[in-house]
Motif scaffolding. Sequence first.
Motif, short mmCIF file in Angstrom:
data_model
loop_
_atom_site.label_atom_id
_atom_site.label_comp_id
_atom_site.label_asym_id
_atom_site.label_seq_id
_atom_site.Cartn_x
_atom_site.Cartn_y
_atom_site.Cartn_z
N VAL A 27 0.84 -1.20 0.00
CA VAL A 27 0.00 0.00 0.00
C VAL A 27 0.87 1.25 0.00
N ASP A 28 1.93 1.25 0.79
CA ASP A 28 2.83 2.40 0.83
C ASP A 28 3.43 2.67 -0.55
N GLY A 29 3.74 1.61 -1.27
CA GLY A 29 4.28 1.78 -2.61
C GLY A 29 3.28 2.38 -3.57
N VAL A 30 2.02 1.96 -3.47
CA VAL A 30 0.95 2.52 -4.30
C VAL A 30 0.78 4.00 -4.02
N VAL A 31 0.76 4.35 -2.73
CA VAL A 31 0.59 5.75 -2.34
C VAL A 31 1.78 6.59 -2.79
N ALA A 32 2.98 6.06 -2.62
CA ALA A 32 4.18 6.80 -3.02
C ALA A 32 4.20 7.06 -4.52
N ALA A 33 3.77 6.07 -5.31
CA ALA A 33 3.75 6.26 -6.77
C ALA A 33 2.72 7.32 -7.15
N GLY A 116 -11.59 11.45 6.31
CA GLY A 116 -11.93 11.24 4.91
C GLY A 116 -11.35 12.30 4.00
N PHE A 117 -11.25 13.53 4.51
CA PHE A 117 -10.63 14.63 3.76
C PHE A 117 -9.14 14.75 4.08
N ALA A 118 -8.81 14.64 5.36
CA ALA A 118 -7.43 14.92 5.78
C ALA A 118 -6.44 13.88 5.27
N GLN A 119 -6.83 12.61 5.29
CA GLN A 119 -5.87 11.56 4.96
C GLN A 119 -5.36 11.65 3.51
N PRO A 120 -6.21 11.83 2.50
CA PRO A 120 -5.65 11.95 1.15
C PRO A 120 -4.76 13.18 0.97
N LEU A 121 -5.12 14.28 1.63
CA LEU A 121 -4.26 15.47 1.52
C LEU A 121 -2.91 15.22 2.17
N LEU A 123 -1.43 12.15 2.69
CA LEU A 123 -0.69 11.10 2.01
C LEU A 123 -0.23 11.51 0.62
N LEU A 124 -1.08 12.23 -0.11
CA LEU A 124 -0.79 12.50 -1.51
C LEU A 124 -0.14 13.86 -1.76
N LEU A 125 -0.34 14.80 -0.84
CA LEU A 125 0.21 16.14 -1.02
C LEU A 125 1.16 16.56 0.09
N GLY A 126 1.19 15.79 1.18
CA GLY A 126 2.13 16.10 2.24
C GLY A 126 1.61 17.02 3.32
N GLY A 127 0.33 17.42 3.25
CA GLY A 127 -0.23 18.30 4.27
C GLY A 127 -1.57 18.85 3.86
N LEU A 128 -2.23 19.51 4.81
CA LEU A 128 -3.56 20.06 4.58
C LEU A 128 -3.52 21.35 3.77
#
Length: 319
Positions: A27-33, A116-121, A123-128
Motif C-alpha cells: 500500500v505504501d508503494g501505491v501511495v508513493a507512486a 476522509g478529507f485529511a488523509q488523502p491530503l 498522504l498525496l500532497l504532504g499536508g492540509l
Amino acid sequence: MSVLLQCLSHTPLAGHFDPAQRVLAEVDGVVAAARDRIEAFQPELVILFAPDHYNGFFYDVMPSFCIGTAAHAIGDFGTLAGPLAVPKEIAEACAQAVLEAGVDVALSYRMQVDHGFAQPLELLLGGLDRCPVIPVFINSVAVPLPGFQRARLLGEAIGCFARTLGKRVLILGSGGLSHQPPVPELAKVDERMADRLMGSGRNLPPDERQARQLRVITAAERFVEDQNSLHPLNPDWDQQFLKILANGDLTVLDSLSNAELSNLAGKSTHEVKTWVAAFAALSVFGPYATEARYYRPIPEWIAGFGALGARPQSIAKES
C-alpha cells in the motif's frame, strides 16, 4: 489547462490495527507512486470529493452535497488537524456554477472535516495546506442518501466549472470500496446517541472521542477473526466497480439503487460515490485513460482498499 485524477481509499485504522508488513509495504508503494505522479503534475488547484462519518455533518442539517469555502480538519484517529487551504472566491464560484447547472448543493463557510478529507491530503500532497483545495462533501452514511446519478451529475457540473479556470487541476476521490464499519444508524440508536447524531457530536470531549475510536478498532479486531461479524467485503463487486470506472460509462451505475448497493457491499460502500463524482468531473475534459489500478481486500482496515488514477487520453498518449 490540464487535469489529473487520483482516487484512493482512506482508512482511520492505519497505524492502529494494520495488516501484515508486506501488505503495508504494498500500500505504501501505491501511495508513493501516486504522490510522485501528483508532484510531477504540480497542481495549482485540488478538488477533493470526500465523505464524513458524523464528525462534521449531522442530522440537524444533513445535505446530500456541500462545498466548503473554508474548512478545518478535526484530526480524528491521529490524522492531521488544522485548516485546509481553501480559496474562498473560487469555491463560492464553484458552488454558484453547480447550482446553475441544476444540481442542488449546500455551501459552508465553516466546514468541519475528518480523516476522509485529511488523509488523502496528507498522504498525496504532504499536508492540509500544501495546495489550494475545494472540499466537496458527499453524504455517504446518513439516510436518505443521494444516488449514483446525482453524484455523477454533481461531478460533471464541477468538472465543467474546473474547465473554465485555466489551471492545472487535481481531482481527488476519497472513499473505501466494499465495507461496513460500526457506524451508528439513527433509527437504531438510543436517545443519547440520537442526540449525538443530530449535532451534539460535533465537538466530542476527548474521552468520548477516544471511546468511539476504540470501538472501531475493536470491531476491526473481531472482523479479522470472524468476517461475518460485520458485512463481509465483496472483492468481486469492488473489481467490477473499478472496471466500470476504467471503461468510462458511468451511467451504468445510475440504475443501481442505494438499497442494492448496501446489500451487495455494505452500508459504507456509498463512499464510492466520491469516486464516481471525481471520474465524472474528469470526463468533462474528454475521454480518459486510467492508470495504476490497485485493489486488495484488507480485513484489518474493514475495507476493500483501492487506488485508481486517470488523465485525459490525449495527455496519456504524450506521457
